[in-house]
Write an enzyme that holds these catalytic residues in place. Structure first.
Site, PDB file in Angstrom:
ATOM      1  N   GLU A  21       0.829  -1.204   0.000  1.00 47.21           N
ATOM      2  CA  GLU A  21       0.000   0.000   0.000  1.00 47.21           C
ATOM      3  C   GLU A  21       0.861   1.251   0.000  1.00 47.21           C
ATOM      4  OE1 GLU A  21      -3.944  -0.701   2.441  1.00 47.21           O
ATOM      5  OE2 GLU A  21      -2.210  -1.347   3.641  1.00 47.21           O
ATOM      6  N   PHE A 172     -11.095  40.822  43.009  1.00 44.98           N
ATOM      7  CA  PHE A 172     -10.886  40.139  41.733  1.00 44.98           C
ATOM      8  C   PHE A 172     -11.065  41.091  40.563  1.00 44.98           C
ATOM      9  CE2 PHE A 172     -11.189  36.283  44.118  1.00 44.98           C
ATOM     10  CZ  PHE A 172     -10.610  35.295  43.329  1.00 44.98           C
ATOM     11  N   GLU A 196      -3.710  28.038  32.682  1.00 46.38           N
ATOM     12  CA  GLU A 196      -3.641  28.412  34.098  1.00 46.38           C
ATOM     13  C   GLU A 196      -2.281  28.044  34.694  1.00 46.38           C
ATOM     14  OE1 GLU A 196      -8.313  28.040  35.546  1.00 46.38           O
ATOM     15  OE2 GLU A 196      -6.987  26.306  35.697  1.00 46.38           O
ATOM     16  N   ARG A 201      -0.913  29.024  38.407  1.00 44.24           N
ATOM     17  CA  ARG A 201      -2.142  28.875  39.197  1.00 44.24           C
ATOM     18  C   ARG A 201      -1.959  27.786  40.252  1.00 44.24           C
ATOM     19  NH1 ARG A 201      -7.962  28.535  38.831  1.00 44.24           N
ATOM     20  NH2 ARG A 201      -8.550  27.593  40.820  1.00 44.24           N
ATOM     21  N   ARG A 210      -6.005  33.413  43.380  1.00 42.97           N
ATOM     22  CA  ARG A 210      -5.429  32.715  42.214  1.00 42.97           C
ATOM     23  C   ARG A 210      -4.931  33.738  41.203  1.00 42.97           C
ATOM     24  NH1 ARG A 210     -11.477  30.937  41.846  1.00 42.97           N
ATOM     25  NH2 ARG A 210     -11.079  31.429  44.009  1.00 42.97           N
ATOM     26  N   ASP A 213      -8.052  32.217  36.707  1.00 47.25           N
ATOM     27  CA  ASP A 213      -9.148  31.265  36.813  1.00 47.25           C
ATOM     28  C   ASP A 213      -9.920  31.272  35.504  1.00 47.25           C
ATOM     29  OD1 ASP A 213     -10.798  29.410  37.999  1.00 47.25           O
ATOM     30  OD2 ASP A 213     -12.076  30.885  38.984  1.00 47.25           O
ATOM     31  N   ASP A 215     -13.020  29.229  33.648  1.00 45.73           N
ATOM     32  CA  ASP A 215     -14.105  28.265  33.843  1.00 45.73           C
ATOM     33  C   ASP A 215     -14.976  28.180  32.602  1.00 45.73           C
ATOM     34  OD1 ASP A 215     -13.555  27.493  36.497  1.00 45.73           O
ATOM     35  OD2 ASP A 215     -14.531  29.298  37.271  1.00 45.73           O
ATOM     36  N   LEU A 229     -15.757  17.961  35.397  1.00 48.73           N
ATOM     37  CA  LEU A 229     -16.399  19.064  34.669  1.00 48.73           C
ATOM     38  C   LEU A 229     -17.913  19.016  34.832  1.00 48.73           C
ATOM     39  CD1 LEU A 229     -16.099  21.440  32.672  1.00 48.73           C
ATOM     40  CD2 LEU A 229     -16.233  19.762  30.808  1.00 48.73           C
ATOM     41  N   PRO A 232     -23.903  23.185  32.361  1.00 44.18           N
ATOM     42  CA  PRO A 232     -23.540  24.561  32.667  1.00 44.18           C
ATOM     43  C   PRO A 232     -22.887  24.682  34.046  1.00 44.18           C
ATOM     44  CG  PRO A 232     -25.823  24.401  31.928  1.00 44.18           C
ATOM     45  CD  PRO A 232     -25.357  23.019  32.173  1.00 44.18           C
ATOM     46  N   ARG A 239     -24.054  34.360  40.339  1.00 44.15           N
ATOM     47  CA  ARG A 239     -22.831  35.161  40.386  1.00 44.15           C
ATOM     48  C   ARG A 239     -22.948  36.354  39.443  1.00 44.15           C
ATOM     49  NH1 ARG A 239     -17.882  30.673  40.519  1.00 44.15           N
ATOM     50  NH2 ARG A 239     -18.646  29.527  42.350  1.00 44.15           N
TER      51      ARG A 239
END
Length: 275
Positions: A21, A172, A196, A201, A210, A213, A215, A229, A232, A239
């Site tokens: 081949e 933050f 990270e 981190r 940190r 971050d 996410d 994980l 959602p 938040r």
């Protein structure tokens, strides 16, 4: 979403495990189904506003002529990814490669492999509360932008917020980003963790200080619940430092569990906080 179809494209290549081949090559048959939008082409009647299937065919032929791999699985994955990179109008691709003359010592109709690739819409939360916070965030976004598996990166303004959860720490700098990516949720998470790690981190205190971050908030309309994980993001609706920057860049995104837009969730939380 409309679709362009290429079926029965015959190309010649040297892919295969066996020496014969590799030396003599053989005919392969390629089929592909391309999800794209016809809107621009319909209004303009201009080839430049669609995915040119003629160029796709030439691209596939060129790939087979210039590459050689042992496994068809490798060929299909690499070729599909290359098509996604080369043709920005392709939103999703199903690629099938058949090997009608495979060295199998019996009669068969065909053998082959099929792979699927797509650009996935993802929302990210980004934050930092150590050192040069803005530089950490900006460098992380540049890492995303420079990766070929990521495109259409949109970043919100950065906002300064009070610490959440563990309050004995500096304020933050938070933001949000939307991206399109070819990476799976797991591969994207691993990529974000590598970014990270480059920022040094540390994960020593839950919700603690940190340098960086990153996410995953939303991944298409997927609901994912694994050891590593949850999508959602489990607490995103509570938040404001997540919803406010995301509201700036993607108010129409829909939370797949709440079935509410970011716009709705933002004002629901705002009303709750002001009650």
């Amino acid at each position: 979403m409309e679709q362009i179809i290429v079926e029965g494209l015959e190309v010649f290549g040297y892919h295969g495990v066996y020496e014969q081949e590799k030396e003599e090559g053989q005919i392969f048959v390629v089929n592909c189904w391309i999800d794209t939008s016809f809107a621009g082409a319909i209004h303009s009647d201009d080839l430049s506003n669609t995915v040119d299937y003629g160029n796709v065919c030439l691209f596939i032929k060129k790939y087979f002529a210039e590459n050689a791999h042992d496994l068809l699985e490798k060929v299909a994955d690499e070729l599909a990814t290359s098509i996604m990179y080369a043709f920005p109008g392709v939103q999703k691709l199903v690629l099938e490669i058949k090997k009608p003359h495979a060295p199998i010592p019996m009669e068969f109709a065909n053998v082959g492999v099929k792979v699927e690739k797509a650009w996935h819409q993802v929302a990210l939360a980004i934050g930092s509360n150590m050192g040069d916070k803005e530089k950490y965030l900006t460098d992380a976004m540049e890492e995303l932008i420079s990766d070929p598996n990521v495109r259409n990166v949109i970043v919100s303004d950065y906002i300064e917020t009070e610490p959440y959860g563990y309050v004995d720490q500096d304020k933050f700098l938070n933001g949000a980003a939307t991206i399109e990516t070819l990476l799976s949720p797991e591969d994207l998470l691993a990529f974000l963790h590598r970014i990270e790690e480059k920022a040094d981190r540390k994960r020593e205190i839950h919700w603690g200080p940190r340098t960086l971050d990153l996410d995953i908030l939303l991944y298409d309309d997927s609901c994912i619940h694994t050891k590593d994980l949850i999508v959602p993001h489990i607490d995103m609706c509570n938040r404001m430092f997540v919803l406010e920057p995301l509201m700036q860049i993607a108010p129409g995104l829909v939370h797949p569990v709440r079935r509410r837009t970011i716009y709705d969730l933002y004002y629901m939380l705002k009303e709750k906080e002001n009650a």
